[in-house]
Design a protein around this motif. Structure first.
Motif, PDB file in Angstrom:
ATOM      1  N   SER A 262      -6.314  15.680  -4.954  1.00 33.96           N
ATOM      2  CA  SER A 262      -5.856  15.583  -6.338  1.00 33.96           C
ATOM      3  C   SER A 262      -4.862  14.462  -6.579  1.00 33.96           C
ATOM      4  CB  SER A 262      -5.223  16.913  -6.768  1.00 33.96           C
ATOM      5  OG  SER A 262      -4.015  17.146  -6.051  1.00 33.96           O
ATOM      6  N   VAL A 263      -4.349  13.831  -5.517  1.00 36.14           N
ATOM      7  CA  VAL A 263      -3.279  12.838  -5.647  1.00 36.14           C
ATOM      8  C   VAL A 263      -3.836  11.442  -5.362  1.00 36.14           C
ATOM      9  CG1 VAL A 263      -1.006  12.109  -4.851  1.00 36.14           C
ATOM     10  CG2 VAL A 263      -1.574  14.547  -4.931  1.00 36.14           C
ATOM     11  N   PRO A 264      -3.734  10.510  -6.303  1.00 36.82           N
ATOM     12  CA  PRO A 264      -4.317   9.186  -6.105  1.00 36.82           C
ATOM     13  C   PRO A 264      -3.549   8.343  -5.093  1.00 36.82           C
ATOM     14  CG  PRO A 264      -3.072   9.224  -8.141  1.00 36.82           C
ATOM     15  CD  PRO A 264      -3.089  10.634  -7.631  1.00 36.82           C
ATOM     16  N   TYR A 265      -4.262   7.429  -4.443  1.00 36.88           N
ATOM     17  CA  TYR A 265      -3.602   6.433  -3.605  1.00 36.88           C
ATOM     18  C   TYR A 265      -4.345   5.108  -3.739  1.00 36.88           C
ATOM     19  CZ  TYR A 265      -7.251   6.910  -0.009  1.00 36.88           C
ATOM     20  OH  TYR A 265      -8.444   6.917   0.658  1.00 36.88           O
ATOM     21  N   GLY A 266      -3.615   4.043  -3.490  1.00 32.64           N
ATOM     22  CA  GLY A 266      -4.163   2.696  -3.602  1.00 32.64           C
ATOM     23  C   GLY A 266      -3.026   1.708  -3.560  1.00 32.64           C
TER      24      GLY A 266
ATOM     25  N   LEU B 270       0.819  -1.209   0.000  1.00 31.48           N
ATOM     26  CA  LEU B 270       0.000   0.000   0.000  1.00 31.48           C
ATOM     27  C   LEU B 270       0.859   1.267   0.000  1.00 31.48           C
ATOM     28  CD1 LEU B 270      -2.866   1.043  -0.044  1.00 31.48           C
ATOM     29  CD2 LEU B 270      -2.880   1.005   2.457  1.00 31.48           C
ATOM     30  N   ALA B 271       1.842   1.335   0.899  1.00 28.87           N
ATOM     31  CA  ALA B 271       2.638   2.554   1.005  1.00 28.87           C
ATOM     32  C   ALA B 271       4.018   2.226   1.564  1.00 28.87           C
ATOM     33  CB  ALA B 271       1.938   3.585   1.891  1.00 28.87           C
TER      34      ALA B 271
ATOM     35  N   TYR C 122      -6.576  -2.941  -5.599  1.00 22.40           N
ATOM     36  CA  TYR C 122      -6.395  -2.329  -6.910  1.00 22.40           C
ATOM     37  C   TYR C 122      -7.445  -1.255  -7.122  1.00 22.40           C
ATOM     38  CZ  TYR C 122      -9.777  -6.085  -7.919  1.00 22.40           C
ATOM     39  OH  TYR C 122     -10.841  -6.955  -7.874  1.00 22.40           O
ATOM     40  N   GLY C 123      -7.170  -0.409  -8.100  1.00 24.78           N
ATOM     41  CA  GLY C 123      -7.967   0.798  -8.266  1.00 24.78           C
ATOM     42  C   GLY C 123      -7.357   1.901  -7.421  1.00 24.78           C
ATOM     43  N   ARG C 124      -7.775   3.135  -7.682  1.00 25.16           N
ATOM     44  CA  ARG C 124      -7.222   4.280  -6.970  1.00 25.16           C
ATOM     45  C   ARG C 124      -8.336   5.173  -6.456  1.00 25.16           C
ATOM     46  NH1 ARG C 124      -3.795   1.292  -6.872  1.00 25.16           N
ATOM     47  NH2 ARG C 124      -1.589   1.493  -7.444  1.00 25.16           N
ATOM     48  N   GLU C 125      -8.086   5.769  -5.302  1.00 28.35           N
ATOM     49  CA  GLU C 125      -8.989   6.769  -4.761  1.00 28.35           C
ATOM     50  C   GLU C 125      -8.280   8.119  -4.800  1.00 28.35           C
ATOM     51  OE1 GLU C 125     -10.620   5.318  -0.983  1.00 28.35           O
ATOM     52  OE2 GLU C 125     -12.165   4.384  -2.212  1.00 28.35           O
TER      53      GLU C 125
END
Length: 494
Positions: free
Chosen positions: A460-464, A425-426, A471-474
């Motif tokens: 404005s910055v995606p995470y996922g 994830l990060a 999978y996919g981004r928010e």
């Protein structure tokens, strides 16, 4: 200490569901008390929806999509209405933040400066972003004309967790509605109150009936009903990897679109050349922000050997000095865990770590602040050293304030250990060497890498995630794309 006090009536419609623009009781009349982790006291009764209630919510959303005006409004018209919701969140910011604090245990210092403001920002961001979503014309061979359209999916089911009840609802609801979909929202049964408050604001903003529906109640029963329901076109889920996998399997029968923001076991890497004062601050914040109840928590702290001992001692002293307190006090930075099940889970991992041979250096137990109720779910900030990356406390998501510190020697070692996880994830990288920062960031298998910072977010910055983190981004335009589908139109020119 100054404590902010929730009103005797924190919700206008306690004990009810929001379906088709109306506040109604569950069909069988069931409610359960919503209990605060601060003191174990009931806040309000919460309706317990059944499968029949879930079906009614889906029907209302489907009717609003097929027959109502929402999906046929222009992007600019939807933007105006969503901006109004954002304005109402800003108007009631302190009330919403306090509701989040009392329901989840999140310190008011954060709910009032991060969660509630960003909820409004998400509405405003997607109100603006949707006006820039369009198709394009193409020039295929043969002299024909072709163009593409971006259209909504239909009915979206948002299933959200207990740790960021407000924000993780809005990261789904805002782009879904901006794109022209309608939504059925099932919040966590442990922390449903801000979801209900947001529904009140949608009603006040005169969003058409059925565009947003909120059903509260038992997670497994409602989740399975919604996952199987043929009237839902997409599921947007945040939660554990195991539950996410179950939703994916069950949704396959109806070929639902799904996006999954799942668990994490993030590696936070500190190289010997890093600014140690900044690294200490960021490592501490990376694990203990939101009491460790955050998917991106820097729960695996990788320290290069030349600075390992010094940074360990700093962090141990700091963790031992931090005491949880009443999150309503604006000076509190560390509140109770969100619910009893999570408290028990975190507690169980202390024994696991010690049995595996890790050294418990700080915390590892519950805590009752002076003057607080013994029913509060406070857990001390915890530090384990002597951790091997193969241990369960290094591989499994604890989702609490438990830091596992792992030494490493070389850059290659750091990357190998960081990637030796089912999750992705990060991650964090702390170094003064810019070339190293780029090199390591490019090799880490994670959806977000913070360099010389941690837990930074923006609409404005995606995470996922990568791997078992979903999978996919928010957030960002990437999220908006996942709430639309592309249609190709060909025009014969002969």
């Amino acid at each position: 200490m100054t404590q902010r006090v929730l009103s005797d009536r924190p919700l206008a419609n306690p004990g009810k569901l929001f379906i088709g623009g109306r506040w109604i009781p569950a069909r069988d009349g069931r409610t359960e008390p919503d209990v605060s982790p601060i003191d174990g006291q009931e806040i309000v009764p919460v309706a317990q929806a059944s499968a029949a209630d879930a079906d009614a919510a889906v029907t209302a959303a489907r009717t609003a999509y097929e027959e109502g005006p929402w999906s046929r409004l222009s992007a600019q018209e939807r933007a105006l209405r969503l901006n109004r919701v954002g304005e109402l969140i800003e108007r009631d910011l302190e009330e919403i933040a306090l509701l989040e604090t009392v329901d989840m245990g999140k310190p008011f210092a954060f709910s009032s400066t991060v969660d509630a403001p960003m909820a409004a920002q998400l509405m405003h961001y997607y109100a603006g972003a949707v006006t820039r979503v369009d198709g394009s014309s193409r020039a295929p061979a043969g002299g024909q004309l072709a163009y593409t359209l971006r259209e909504p999916l239909g009915v979206v089911c948002a299933i959200t967790p207990f740790n960021f009840p407000l924000l993780l609802s809005m990261t789904k609801i805002a782009p879904a509605l901006a794109a022209g979909n309608t939504v059925v929202h099932k919040p966590s049964p442990a922390t449903p109150l801000t979801a209900l408050k947001i529904a009140e604001l949608f009603q006040e903003a005169e969003i058409p009936d059925g565009v947003l529906n909120v059903i509260t109640g038992p997670g497994v029963e409602l989740g399975e009903t919604l996952t199987d329901h043929p009237g839902i076109d997409k599921i947007a889920f945040t939660g554990s990897t195991a539950v996410g996998q179950s939703i994916i399997r069950k949704s396959a029968g109806t070929l639902k679109k799904v996006t999954m923001e799942l668990g994490g076991k993030s590696a936070n890497i500190v190289f010997a050349d890093a600014d140690l004062d900044a690294a200490e601050e960021l490592a501490f914040f990376g694990i203990y922000y939101n009491k460790g109840e955050i998917c991106t928590a820097g729960s695996r702290l990788l320290l290069q050997r030349p600075i390992h001992d010094e940074l360990v001692e700093r962090l141990v002293r700091r963790a031992a000095a931090l005491r949880p307190g009443d999150p309503r006090d604006p000076g509190t930075l560390f509140g109770p865990l969100a619910h009893q099940g999570q408290f028990d889970k975190v507690s169980s991992y202390i024994e696991v770590g010690e049995k595996e041979g890790a050294v418990l250096r700080a915390g590892g137990a519950g805590w009752t602040p002076e003057g607080a109720s013994s029913r509060g779910l406070y857990f001390l900030p915890t530090v384990f050293t002597g951790v091997d990356n193969s241990m369960r406390i290094a591989q499994e998501e604890i989702f609490g304030p438990v830091l596992s510190i792992i030494p490493f020697d070389t850059e290659e070692d750091a990357v190998r250990i960081a990637n030796d996880s089912a999750y992705g994830l990060a991650a964090g990288v702390h170094t003064k060497d810019l070339r190293r920062a780029h090199r390591v960031a490019s090799q880490i298998k994670a959806g977000t890498v913070w360099v010389n910072c941690y837990n930074q977010y923006d609409p404005s910055v995606p995470y996922g995630g990568y791997k078992a983190s979903g999978y996919g981004r928010e957030c960002g335009p990437e999220s908006l794309e996942s709430y639309t589908q592309t249609k190709s139109v060909w025009i014969g020119m002969d």
